[in-house]
Write a protein that holds these residues in place. Sequence first.
Motif, mmCIF file in Angstrom:
data_model
loop_
_atom_site.group_PDB
_atom_site.id
_atom_site.type_symbol
_atom_site.label_atom_id
_atom_site.label_comp_id
_atom_site.label_asym_id
_atom_site.label_seq_id
_atom_site.Cartn_x
_atom_site.Cartn_y
_atom_site.Cartn_z
ATOM 1 N N LYS A 64 0.839 -1.198 0.000
ATOM 2 C CA LYS A 64 0.000 0.000 0.000
ATOM 3 C C LYS A 64 0.879 1.255 0.000
ATOM 4 C CE LYS A 64 -3.752 2.048 2.699
ATOM 5 N NZ LYS A 64 -4.585 1.869 3.897
ATOM 6 N N GLY A 65 2.029 1.153 0.686
ATOM 7 C CA GLY A 65 2.899 2.319 0.771
ATOM 8 C C GLY A 65 4.086 2.088 1.676
ATOM 9 N N LEU A 66 4.663 3.194 2.116
ATOM 10 C CA LEU A 66 5.924 3.171 2.840
ATOM 11 C C LEU A 66 6.018 4.412 3.708
ATOM 12 C CD1 LEU A 66 8.853 1.825 2.815
ATOM 13 C CD2 LEU A 66 9.368 3.489 1.038
ATOM 14 N N VAL A 67 6.590 4.261 4.901
ATOM 15 C CA VAL A 67 6.850 5.415 5.759
ATOM 16 C C VAL A 67 8.325 5.392 6.140
ATOM 17 C CG1 VAL A 67 6.320 6.606 7.917
ATOM 18 C CG2 VAL A 67 4.508 5.385 6.702
ATOM 19 N N PHE A 68 9.069 6.399 5.672
ATOM 20 C CA PHE A 68 10.452 6.579 6.102
ATOM 21 C C PHE A 68 10.419 7.278 7.445
ATOM 22 C CE2 PHE A 68 11.175 6.660 1.417
ATOM 23 C CZ PHE A 68 12.051 5.594 1.343
ATOM 24 N N SER A 69 11.252 6.838 8.382
ATOM 25 C CA SER A 69 11.276 7.502 9.681
ATOM 26 C C SER A 69 12.676 7.425 10.275
ATOM 27 C CB SER A 69 10.271 6.857 10.633
ATOM 28 O OG SER A 69 10.557 5.480 10.766
ATOM 29 N N ALA A 70 13.139 8.559 10.730
ATOM 30 C CA ALA A 70 14.427 8.637 11.421
ATOM 31 C C ALA A 70 14.564 10.035 12.007
ATOM 32 C CB ALA A 70 15.578 8.352 10.471
ATOM 33 N N TYR A 71 15.242 10.125 13.125
ATOM 34 C CA TYR A 71 15.540 11.404 13.770
ATOM 35 C C TYR A 71 14.283 12.230 14.045
ATOM 36 C CZ TYR A 71 19.988 9.920 11.824
ATOM 37 O OH TYR A 71 21.088 9.191 11.475
#
Length: 195
Positions: A64-71
């Motif tokens: 369905k999608g993607l979530v980039f996460s950092a900092y």
Amino acid sequence: MKLILQLLFVFFINLGFSQDYREASIIFNDSSSIQGFAEIKDNAIYFKVKQEDKADKWSYDFAKGLVFSAYGYSEKYEYVEFEHSKPKLLQVVEEGNVNLYRDAKIYFKGGNTNFGANNLPTNTGGSWEMSEAFYVKRKTELYVTDIKFSFNLRAKKYFGDCKKVIEKIDNKKFTKKNIKDMVFFYNEYCGSDDQ
């Protein structure tokens, strides 16, 4: 101009560290998700659980999608449906009664481009430019609508249920240069969950 320079900086940093995928969660069509590392190439998600693993390729058939996460920062992408083409992975800018999606591309225009020993482009004459397209979609709609193309006509039709937005379009307070502000305003002051 400052935005373009920042995007170019991020682009070159990503080129230099392309072997390291970014921290992300992939979201599958059944709404389950897995945390790991990912990158986006050619409308596909390349995902791996561990940095040292080989990446698997995922498309709209399963993801369905993607979530980039950092900092403390997150950036969400979703496959959205178009009326006359295959689904495309776009950045989610705003979620609400109307979702706003962004498709941005950086390209080199004019001049001559050569690639040096480090595979970074060097240019003579010409410049780096960015193109953006914005799409809107209500939860009840199957396909997205390109809101930037023929902005006045399409925006007035799409947001015709909100007199405040129409007034701001007529007064040039909302233009194709501040589409994000218009959608934020609509979701805050005009939209209802019933739509």
